[in-house]
Design a protein around this motif. Structure first.
Motif, PDB file in Angstrom:
ATOM      1  N   UNK A 207       1.130  -1.619  -0.126  1.00 64.62           N
ATOM      2  CA  UNK A 207       2.157  -0.572   0.297  1.00 64.62           C
ATOM      3  C   UNK A 207       1.823   0.249   0.288  1.00 64.62           C
ATOM      4  N   UNK A 208       1.378   1.001  -0.621  1.00 60.04           N
ATOM      5  CA  UNK A 208       0.343   2.137  -0.425  1.00 60.04           C
ATOM      6  C   UNK A 208       0.126   2.511   0.566  1.00 60.04           C
TER       7      UNK A 208
ATOM      8  N   UNK B 210       0.103   5.254   3.915  1.00 61.63           N
ATOM      9  CA  UNK B 210      -1.005   6.057   3.985  1.00 61.63           C
ATOM     10  C   UNK B 210      -2.039   5.990   4.844  1.00 61.63           C
ATOM     11  N   UNK B 211      -2.038   5.205   5.276  1.00 61.05           N
ATOM     12  CA  UNK B 211      -3.052   4.763   7.498  1.00 61.05           C
ATOM     13  C   UNK B 211      -1.746   4.921   8.070  1.00 61.05           C
ATOM     14  N   UNK B 212      -0.093   4.112   7.654  1.00 55.46           N
ATOM     15  CA  UNK B 212       0.480   4.941   8.816  1.00 55.46           C
ATOM     16  C   UNK B 212       0.202   6.102   9.171  1.00 55.46           C
ATOM     17  N   UNK B 213       0.176   7.232   8.025  1.00 54.80           N
ATOM     18  CA  UNK B 213       0.471   8.517   8.650  1.00 54.80           C
ATOM     19  C   UNK B 213      -1.100   9.374   7.893  1.00 54.80           C
TER      20      UNK B 213
ATOM     21  N   UNK C 248       6.990  11.648  -1.278  1.00 54.44           N
ATOM     22  CA  UNK C 248       7.144  11.363   0.200  1.00 54.44           C
ATOM     23  C   UNK C 248       7.492   9.754   0.399  1.00 54.44           C
ATOM     24  N   UNK C 249       6.726   8.757  -0.539  1.00 54.78           N
ATOM     25  CA  UNK C 249       6.980   7.545  -0.851  1.00 54.78           C
ATOM     26  C   UNK C 249       7.820   7.184  -1.487  1.00 54.78           C
TER      27      UNK C 249
ATOM     28  N   UNK D  35      11.603   0.237 -10.607  1.00 55.57           N
ATOM     29  CA  UNK D  35      10.846  -0.247  -9.567  1.00 55.57           C
ATOM     30  C   UNK D  35       9.922   0.537  -8.590  1.00 55.57           C
ATOM     31  N   UNK D  36      10.677   1.227  -8.395  1.00 53.88           N
ATOM     32  CA  UNK D  36      10.019   2.880  -7.880  1.00 53.88           C
ATOM     33  C   UNK D  36       8.758   3.467  -9.588  1.00 53.88           C
ATOM     34  N   UNK D  37       9.353   3.529 -10.351  1.00 53.73           N
ATOM     35  CA  UNK D  37       8.976   3.649 -11.643  1.00 53.73           C
ATOM     36  C   UNK D  37       7.021   2.757 -11.152  1.00 53.73           C
ATOM     37  N   UNK D  38       7.470   1.865 -11.348  1.00 55.55           N
ATOM     38  CA  UNK D  38       6.100   0.489 -11.326  1.00 55.55           C
ATOM     39  C   UNK D  38       5.624   0.782 -10.144  1.00 55.55           C
ATOM     40  N   UNK D  39       6.261   0.356  -9.260  1.00 62.96           N
ATOM     41  CA  UNK D  39       4.847   0.166  -8.458  1.00 62.96           C
ATOM     42  C   UNK D  39       4.104   2.044  -8.022  1.00 62.96           C
ATOM     43  N   UNK D  40       4.459   2.782  -8.780  1.00 60.29           N
ATOM     44  CA  UNK D  40       3.416   4.503  -8.856  1.00 60.29           C
ATOM     45  C   UNK D  40       2.280   4.057 -10.065  1.00 60.29           C
ATOM     46  N   UNK D  41       2.738   2.695 -11.038  1.00 62.84           N
ATOM     47  CA  UNK D  41       1.601   2.484 -11.801  1.00 62.84           C
ATOM     48  C   UNK D  41       0.109   2.248 -11.517  1.00 62.84           C
ATOM     49  N   UNK D  42       0.187   1.354 -10.221  1.00 62.07           N
ATOM     50  CA  UNK D  42      -1.031   0.431  -9.407  1.00 62.07           C
ATOM     51  C   UNK D  42      -2.031   1.618  -9.121  1.00 62.07           C
ATOM     52  N   UNK D  43      -0.973   2.216  -8.952  1.00 64.32           N
ATOM     53  CA  UNK D  43      -1.493   3.570  -8.175  1.00 64.32           C
ATOM     54  C   UNK D  43      -2.459   4.856  -8.914  1.00 64.32           C
ATOM     55  N   UNK D  44      -1.708   5.169 -10.209  1.00 64.40           N
ATOM     56  CA  UNK D  44      -2.128   5.781 -10.756  1.00 64.40           C
ATOM     57  C   UNK D  44      -3.626   5.398 -11.832  1.00 64.40           C
ATOM     58  N   UNK D  45      -3.823   3.833 -11.564  1.00 64.26           N
ATOM     59  CA  UNK D  45      -4.271   3.685 -13.386  1.00 64.26           C
ATOM     60  C   UNK D  45      -5.711   3.029 -11.642  1.00 64.26           C
ATOM     61  N   UNK D  46      -5.455   3.329 -10.195  1.00 61.68           N
ATOM     62  CA  UNK D  46      -6.560   3.109  -8.958  1.00 61.68           C
ATOM     63  C   UNK D  46      -6.989   4.522  -9.179  1.00 61.68           C
ATOM     64  N   UNK D  47      -6.553   5.595  -8.951  1.00 59.74           N
ATOM     65  CA  UNK D  47      -6.693   7.273  -9.370  1.00 59.74           C
ATOM     66  C   UNK D  47      -7.226   7.243 -10.454  1.00 59.74           C
ATOM     67  N   UNK D  48      -6.761   6.804 -11.617  1.00 63.05           N
ATOM     68  CA  UNK D  48      -7.981   6.950 -12.545  1.00 63.05           C
ATOM     69  C   UNK D  48      -9.754   6.476 -12.052  1.00 63.05           C
ATOM     70  N   UNK D  49      -9.652   5.232 -11.755  1.00 60.64           N
ATOM     71  CA  UNK D  49     -10.454   4.646 -11.901  1.00 60.64           C
ATOM     72  C   UNK D  49     -11.531   5.642 -10.774  1.00 60.64           C
ATOM     73  N   UNK D  50     -10.374   5.977  -9.612  1.00 62.52           N
ATOM     74  CA  UNK D  50     -11.314   6.557  -8.762  1.00 62.52           C
ATOM     75  C   UNK D  50     -12.474   7.711  -9.493  1.00 62.52           C
TER      76      UNK D  50
END
Length: 145
Positions: A54-55, A59-62, A76-77, A90-105
């Motif tokens: 979903x993230x 992002x691709x749409x924008x 904005x998201x 639910x919004x906080x939970x949706x931010x978790x995987x992106x934060x973990x992905x960002x940390x891994x990146x």
């Protein structure tokens, strides 16, 4: 290029089909997402996969790179999710995987930087350190009796 089975897509009834020419930024995201999800059980991986997808689509749409989103982009998201009626938890939970992905990146980027900065020891001066042992250096100063 043949289809690549991705986790957990390989377990879906109808896995998504990707075009042959995937942009490099998208491929980095797909590879990083797969690396992140391999450490989780199936249900968590499936939920995180959906959140990250979903993230990614947002992002691709924008025309933004999902691996380089600013805090303004994240706000904005989250505002979009609020307009869709998602709860704050639910919004906080949706931010978790992106934060973990960002940390891994970031960790992967740091590894690449460190690898490029570390000079290779020359073959004339081999260094032999055993695991867990630090070399001892003798002082060249005079020793007292």
């Amino acid at each position: 290029m043949g289809a690549v089975a991705r986790y957990p897509e390989d377990r879906m009834m109808f896995p998504p089909a990707y075009a042959h020419d995937i942009p490099e930024a998208w491929q980095r995201f797909f590879d990083l997402r797969e690396e992140l999800l391999l450490d989780y059980g199936y249900n968590t991986a499936r939920a995180y996969w959906g959140d990250l997808q979903d993230w990614f689509e947002w992002a691709v749409e924008r025309e933004k790179d999902v691996l380089n989103l600013s805090e303004k982009d994240a706000k904005q998201y989250c505002a979009l999710l609020r307009r869709r009626g998602y709860s704050e938890s639910a919004i906080r939970r949706r931010r978790v995987p992106l934060a973990r992905l960002d940390r891994l990146y970031s960790q992967n980027q740091n590894k690449k930087t460190q690898e490029s900065e570390i000079p290779c020891p020359s073959s004339e001066q081999p260094q032999q350190f055993s695991l867990g042992m630090q070399p001892t250096w003798e002082s060249t100063s005079s020793k007292s009796p």
